[in-house]
Structures are given as C-alpha cells and as structure tokens.
Scaffold this motif. Structure first.
Motif, mmCIF file in Angstrom:
data_model
loop_
_atom_site.group_PDB
_atom_site.id
_atom_site.type_symbol
_atom_site.label_atom_id
_atom_site.label_comp_id
_atom_site.label_asym_id
_atom_site.label_seq_id
_atom_site.Cartn_x
_atom_site.Cartn_y
_atom_site.Cartn_z
ATOM 1 N N ALA A 178 0.792 -0.608 0.450
ATOM 2 C CA ALA A 178 -0.022 -0.206 0.294
ATOM 3 C C ALA A 178 0.522 1.258 0.086
ATOM 4 O O ALA A 178 1.640 1.082 0.442
ATOM 5 C CB ALA A 178 -0.890 0.572 1.027
ATOM 6 N N GLU A 180 1.146 3.248 2.029
ATOM 7 C CA GLU A 180 1.376 3.889 3.325
ATOM 8 C C GLU A 180 2.826 2.649 3.942
ATOM 9 O O GLU A 180 3.579 3.298 5.112
ATOM 10 C CB GLU A 180 0.199 3.976 4.370
ATOM 11 N N TYR A 203 -9.146 -3.570 -3.683
ATOM 12 C CA TYR A 203 -8.358 -2.563 -2.494
ATOM 13 C C TYR A 203 -10.366 -2.188 -1.965
ATOM 14 O O TYR A 203 -11.412 -2.842 -2.187
ATOM 15 C CB TYR A 203 -8.970 -0.584 -3.654
ATOM 16 N N ILE A 206 -11.366 3.646 1.588
ATOM 17 C CA ILE A 206 -11.175 4.447 2.022
ATOM 18 C C ILE A 206 -10.946 6.029 1.986
ATOM 19 O O ILE A 206 -12.061 6.482 2.652
ATOM 20 C CB ILE A 206 -10.033 4.327 2.159
ATOM 21 N N ASP A 431 -7.799 4.910 -1.977
ATOM 22 C CA ASP A 431 -8.037 3.651 -1.547
ATOM 23 C C ASP A 431 -7.141 2.709 -1.723
ATOM 24 O O ASP A 431 -6.281 3.103 -1.935
ATOM 25 C CB ASP A 431 -8.833 3.378 -3.017
ATOM 26 N N TRP A 432 -7.372 1.911 -0.251
ATOM 27 C CA TRP A 432 -6.563 1.083 0.375
ATOM 28 C C TRP A 432 -6.741 0.410 -0.027
ATOM 29 O O TRP A 432 -7.097 -1.157 -0.386
ATOM 30 C CB TRP A 432 -6.801 0.891 1.825
ATOM 31 N N TYR A 554 -6.508 3.229 9.758
ATOM 32 C CA TYR A 554 -7.250 1.626 9.101
ATOM 33 C C TYR A 554 -7.929 1.681 9.813
ATOM 34 O O TYR A 554 -9.111 1.155 9.667
ATOM 35 C CB TYR A 554 -6.530 0.267 9.122
#
Length: 823
Positions: A178, A180, A203, A206, A431-432, A554
């Motif tokens: 991801a 992050e 995905y 988020i 998006d995650w 998250y």
C-alpha cells in the motif's frame, strides 16, 4: 480477591528480599487464581489496550516499555474501582514467518505458534495484568473467518472492489505494498527499493470516508503530532476539476487544480507515464517507440524518487493535443516523471508562469509561458521564476481585472456551466490496496467463475482455510496458486468449475478490528453488539508513533464502516492515545544491525521485572525517547529494596497516641503524594514524576514513621504499598501480605486524599524593594495584607535598604510577596 491458605509470604531476610523468588511466587499465584480475568460487573468500565505485537520470537525493550505503560494504567484503574478490560493477543500473519518457511522449511504456523508461546512466557515474567482468557491470534481460523466475514461486509456495501492498475511492488518480498507501506521509496518491511507493476488488485474504498476521517480528528484526545500526520496524509485540497477534450481519440483528460484562477495561463497538459490514455495518444505517432522507452525507464523509479525536489524533471511529447476548455486553444500533451498516476487524476495542466515546477519544465523543453496574474510588484521578473503570489487577472478573457482569489470561484463556476468540470474537493489519500501475493495471510473470500465473474464465498462456508500442502519457493506468484486441490472449487451461483482468489489480505486488515474481538472472544460472530456497546471505545490505547498513518487510520476507517452498518454504536475506536517514545542505547535506537540490543529477559532475571519497570517509568516521560542505563536500573533496584526495608523494619509495639507534630508532617506528605500520583497516572500520564513522588514519600517516612504509634504506622505503610502497586506489582503484593492482608493488593481500593492535609499552615513570601527580592519571610498562610506590610517594614534587611529613602507605597499580595516602592 482472597489468596489461598499456604500462599502467605516467607522472606529470608528483613534487610533484602529475593527478587526472583518473590516475583516467580506471585506470578504463579496470580495465574492460578485467574486474578486479572475480567468479570461481569455493574462498575464503570475502563478498556485499556496496548497494541498487540507481531510474534517475532522475542520481546525487545520497546515491547517492555509499551506494556509497562499500559499495565500501570490498567492496575491503577482497577484499584480505583473500575471494571477493567486489559487483554492481549497476537498480530500473527505476516511476511517474516513465510520468509522463514522459504529459508528453513518450517511451516509458518509452526514457527508462529512457537514464537507466541515464548513471548507469552516473557510477558508473564514481566508480571503484566493481562486477561489471557480473551487472547486472540489473527492467524488462527477462529479469528480470520471473521476477518473474511468483515471483507464480505465491505464487499456488500460497495467498499471492496477489484481493479487493474500500477501498484507498488517490493521485489524482495515479492508482494504489493500500500502507499502507506512505502517509506522514502523503500519497502517498510525490508528496505528494498519499491518499483511499479500493473496487476489486478483488491482495494478498500477508504476515500469514501476521507472527509469524515478528517473532520472527526479534532475531537480525539490524541497527541497533536499524530493527528497532524493523519491530517496531512488525508490531504484535503479545495479547487476545481478541469476537463480537456482530446478530439483525435474521442477522449477527455480531467485534471484537478487548486489554482483555477490560472487556467488561462495553461500552455500544455502533462500525464503520468502510467496514465491509461497514453497508448491511444501515441498510437499514430512516429516517435511512439521513444515514448514507450521513456515510460519503461521511469517506471523503475519509486514515486518518492520521481517527485523529489532534486530529481531532474524529465518528459516527452506524445504527439497529441488537448483542447483548452475555455479558449479552444490546442495544448500539447506531454508525459513527465513528476506526475503520479495515483495522485489526483494522474494528469496536470502546465502553467509555467505561475508554478515553479512547471516553470522549470517549460524552460527545459522550450514550452510557452503566459502571464495571467499581474504581480503587485510591477518589477517581477518572469524570466527568472514563476510568480505564485496574489494579484489581478490579465489575459483571462471575461475574468480579466478580477482579484485572483475571487476569480477561483468564478472560473470554477464557469467550467461547471459549460460542462467542462467545476468546483471540486480532492484528497491526497488513495484507496487502500489490500491484496498481497503471499501465503501467510487471511485468504480473500472470493471465487472467480468464468460465467459469473467474482462471486463472494457464502458466509456459511467460512472460513476459507489456508491449505497446508503448499511449496514455499520465494519465487513467482503466491504459493496458493500452486495448491491445485485448494485452488479448484465450485461456483456457489452456477455450480460450475471455478477458482479461488489466490491473494491474501494485508495484515493491517487483521489489526483493524481486533480490539472488538477482545470484547467477546468466544462469540459465534465477529463480536456481540451488547459487549461492544459496553466496552467501546477503548479508553486508553498505548502504542508507537510509527503507526500514525497505517494501523490507526485503518482502524478509524473500519470503525466508521461498522458504525454505518449498525454493527457498533461508536464511530471512533480509541478515545485516548498514549504514543510512547523509543528506548535508545548508546545514543541510537536499539537494533540488531547496530549491535546495541539488550535482552529484557536477562535484565529481569538479574534485577527483577519490578526494578526494570520502575526504571523505564522513571527515566523519562512516556512520550519521550529515553536512554537505557545500567546504573538506572540498579538505582531502581536499590529504591525497591529500600521500600522493602522500610516496611519490614522491626518496630516496638506502641499503642499510645502519635505525637501531633510528627503525625501532621506524615499526613501532609502522604496525602499530597496520593493526590499527585493519582493525577500523574489518571490525568497527566506523568509516570516519571509519580515515581519521584514515591521516592520522596519513602524518604519522608524514613524520617518520621517510627515516631507514630503502631496502628498509624501500619495504616501509612498500607498507603505506601498501594501507591507502589501499579509500578512494582510483585513487591507490593509481597509487602501487602506482610502487613497482614489476605487479599490481593491489586484488588484493594486506591488511597484517597483529604483536602485538609493539602493546605499549608505557613508560607514563605518574597520581600521586594522596587520589584527586586531583598529578603524572605515565613508567615501564616492566612495573614492579612495589613499585617504583612507591617512585618515587611520591620524586617531588618528592608529597614537597612530603605533608610533615608522615601517609601511611596507598600504592596502586599497574601501568600506571595510584599513590594516596597521607594524613591
């Protein structure tokens, strides 16, 4: 809690206690008695939780610190009368176990469970007050079946979806990361350089929650540093969408800009190398191969590298043009390394006269510049740099003459009216991406059918178990793709042949809801709503600052989804956050590569877990880094032995009244200490000053305790031991029983203070002349201003210094000072 007969203390010496013997004894008793298991209660609840660890094999000093901090809070709240939930579990999925399987041939579950057993024993050695009856392990089917059920909830609500696109790829871990999880262009886990790949991935949406995640930050009792990191990561920008037509291919290119006021100054459009329209744009271009070569060269670089200030801005023309939405001009379409496909729309408009990056790019490739904001300083040199300040619009059609700030809204509205865009809010957060091409993770509960497409696994068929007959090679696709018997299945819709999804979920999915499972660990669904309604939110969450953007963000997202689905009644999971600093040694963070690690196990064996805890709490405020010191832990050990000797000292029986003066001194220091430690733990989280106050109280009792009668001595020592209990639980338990109690000190009531002992009878005030302190005076605390003035003028030093001078006035502030004004 009543301790069984035969478990009373036996001490070998009144001068020194056997640390290991005492700690092992009470750990055994606490476990046998299930002392810290949470029972049903009508008391006010307090949910104290430390971030659960990945079972790497051994605790490190950072673990010891975070669990000690949480344990102090839990023990204090339990003694203060709260119904405390203080659980622990294991964030057990992840790449290290799979990498170990590749290297050593040990199945991931085997090594994981062995590591858990060892680390659990280390935690018990620390004397932590965890309720082990609620233990969860995210890699066990009884947990990940519910992780899969939550995935299906997201899928049903349109929040889980699959798409193809350029993703972050770690060549060492051979998995997707991801955004992050990419730190300075490197994999967060192994520090390999991250590249890009085109893959079909799953995905979580988020971004649908971006605004709510942003606006609810203010209400959180979290460190500002953490909230700022989340604020910046979400990255809200207010501006406009601008749509450029590309007539040659019948497509449109949308860009987002925070400067719609400069739209008339756009002289080119730039796309990311990975933009999906690139191939169409270059299809009939003679230089198409050169464009493809440029794209291939840039895709090996990480996003961080491509957008760094010192990275050369490189680009290439596509041979195509876009139409300016308001002027109709043809603008050349370029590709550049500094544009990212997953940031904004993957396209930007080039305004070189009013954006420095565009200015440098235009200079390099000889692209035109057009001034549309007239600087307030008429001497501005557009040949040297872009002008990004305020001014009046020029060369901007009907908007010429408007202030540029005012023109932003006007131009955005014009775009909306013409169907070419309009006002828009954009977010930096993407998006995650939850897909991982690994084995050791929760399988994504999706079946791919040639006829029906992606079909969710029915809930009554969960969990989708990980197969055990897999081969770990460390090469190519997920090991699950090679488990043919597992891979081939039946479509639950048409009953035809189908295959399972071979990606597993990002381990941050597992940790985004574990705190709910602790509230009802044996429930036949993810959790019972009644239990969640009672326990949530977590009242105190303790963990590292490094999780500010990943786990914490998250978890907030998960909670808001569950709230919208009606599964929970809170929309934020963690009421208060305590983010601890690092433990450093030799001036650097402890790490194996630096060779500066210490074994918590060996330290606790030598000095005891109580002394280790007390030193870690005393050395620095919990949110600050602190330097490990052998001398420091030795000092904590000596302090605890001193407390032990104070309590165990043989004193003659004395039943008469305690001398008033000594009793007053002791009561004052005791009640002030109770107040300070209560506030230091319960409000300020200032554990270091709480330990300091305990040391001062111990010193004071060495001075005056022997003067009191036996009843008062035992009462005062009982208060001291209870104050010590959250910090040094084993010694406190030992001494509590030595004082004649047959119940655990950790279920005793927290001491209360009496306000009457907090007031000073006397106070020392400053005597000033023209604002400068010249003398001091100790007076009764309630002395009147008139008497204060008289005493000040009678002071020998004041009289000497004012002799022969005119006293203009005397200002008296009771309890603080007297100021004599002279000339």
């Amino acid at each position: 809690m009543t301790i069984k007969e035969g478990q009373s203390s036996t001490i070998s010496s009144p001068d020194r206690y056997n640390v290991r013997a005492v700690e092992e004894k009470w750990q055994k008793i606490w476990e046998e008695e299930h002392l810290y298991e949470t029972k049903d209660s009508d008391k006010e609840k307090f949910y104290c939780l430390e971030q659960f660890p990945y079972p790497s094999g051994h605790l490190h000093m950072g673990h010891v610190r975070v669990y000690t901090l949480g344990d102090v809070i839990a023990r204090y709240r339990r003694m203060a009368g709260y119904n405390v939930l203080h659980p622990m579990g294991w964030d057990a999925f992840g790449m290290p176990a799979e990498n170990a399987a590749i290297k050593n041939g040990i199945p991931p579950r085997t090594s994981t469970m062995a590591n858990i057993a060892y680390m659990k024993q280390q935690m018990k050695q620390m004397g932590l007050s965890f309720d082990w009856s609620r233990e969860v392990t995210t890699s066990e089917p009884e947990y990940y079946r519910f992780t899969q059920e939550l995935f299906l909830l997201f899928y049903e609500r349109g929040l889980a979806y699959q798409k193809e696109g350029a993703v972050n790829w770690c060549p060492s871990c051979e998995t997707v990361l991801a955004n992050e999880q990419v730190e300075d262009g490197l994999c967060w886990r192994c520090d390999s350089v991250v590249t890009k790949r085109d893959l079909t991935q799953w995905y979580f949406r988020i971004t649908d929650y971006a605004e709510r995640l942003l606006t609810s930050l203010d209400a959180l009792d979290w460190p500002q540093e953490i909230k700022t990191q989340q604020f910046n990561w979400i990255g809200k920008s207010i501006g406009a969408e601008v749509v450029f037509d590309v007539l040659s291919i019948g497509q449109k290119i949308a860009v987002f800009t925070t400067r719609p006021d400069t739209l008339y100054g756009a002289t080119y459009v730039v796309l990311a190398p990975e933009h999906p329209l690139v191939e169409q744009l270059i299809a009939n271009y003679p230089e198409a191969d050169k464009v493809r070569q440029f794209i291939a060269e840039e895709r090996v670089h990480s996003d961080i590298e491509r957008t760094a200030e010192n990275t050369e801005k490189r680009g290439i023309f596509t041979g195509s043009y876009a139409i300016h939405p308001l002027t109709g001009e043809k603008l050349p379409i370029w590709i550049a390394n500094y544009v990212l496909v997953d940031y904004g729309t993957g396209a930007v408009m080039g305004v070189p006269a009013h954006d420095q990056r565009d200015f440098l790019y235009a200079q390099k490739y000889h692209l035109p510049m057009k001034v549309v904001v007239q600087p307030e300083n008429p001497g501005e040199d557009f040949d040297q740099q872009a002008y990004t300040g305020p001014g009046k619009l020029v060369n901007s059609g009907p908007f010429t003459g408007f202030d540029n700030q005012e023109a932003k809204a006007l131009i955005a509205s014009a775009l909306k009216e013409q169907g070419k865009g309009g006002p828009r809010v954009s977010y930096r957060m993407r998006d995650w991406l939850i897909s991982r091409q690994r084995y050791w993770g929760a399988p994504i509960p999706i079946i791919h059918c040639p006829k029906c497409g992606a079909v969710p696994v029915p809930k009554d068929q969960l969990p989708v178990l990980l197969p055990t007959n897999v081969e770990f090679t460390g090469q190519g696709a997920s090991p699950l793709a090679g488990a043919k018997d597992w891979l081939q299945t039946t479509c639950p819709v048409c009953q035809g042949p189908a295959t399972r999804e071979t990606d597993t979920m990002d381990t941050f999915v597992d940790s985004s809801w574990y705190y709910y499972r602790f509230t009802s660990p044996n429930a036949p669904r993810p959790f019972n709503k009644a239990d969640v309604d009672y326990w949530m939110p977590v009242d105190e969450y303790v963990g590292g600052k490094e999780h500010a953007v990943l786990h914490l963000l998250y978890s907030r997202f998960f909670t808001k989804v569950l709230y919208d689905a009606g599964w929970v009644s809170v929309d934020e999971p963690f009421k208060r956050l305590l983010a601890q600093g690092m433990v450093v040694y030799g001036g650097a963070k402890m790490s194996k590569s630096k060779g500066n690690t210490l074994s918590p196990e060996n330290i606790m064996k030598e000095w005891g877990s109580d002394a280790t805890r007390v030193f870690m709490l005393f050395a620095a405020p919990p949110d600050k880094d602190f330097e490990w010191s052998q001398q420091g832990v030795e000092g904590a050990y000596r302090f605890l032995q001193r407390v032990y000797r104070l309590v165990m000292k043989q004193r003659p029986e004395y039943a008469g009244p305690s001398p008033e003066e000594a009793k007053t001194r002791v009561c004052k220091v005791v009640h002030r200490t109770v107040k300070k430690i209560s506030e230091d733990i319960g409000e300020r989280r200032a554990f270091n000053t709480a330990i300091s106050a305990l040391m001062e109280l111990t010193n004071a009792l060495y001075q005056d305790l022997d003067a009191l009668n036996t009843e008062d001595q035992i009462r005062i020592l009982g208060i001291l031991v209870r104050l010590l209990a959250p910090f040094a639980p084993h010694l406190a338990e030992e001494l509590w029983h030595q004082l004649g109690h047959d119940t655990s000190v950790h279920w005793a009531s927290w001491p209360q203070y009496d306000d009457k002992w907090l007031q000073d009878e006397e106070v020392t005030i400053a005597l000033q002349i023209n604002g400068k302190v010249r003398s001091r005076l100790t007076v009764p605390v309630d002395m009147t201003p008139e008497t204060l003035r008289e005493l000040a003028l009678a002071d020998e030093k004041i009289q000497t210094l004012t002799e022969g001078r005119t006293i203009v006035k005397v200002i008296a502030v009771p309890g603080r000072l007297v100021n004599v004004v002279i000339r």
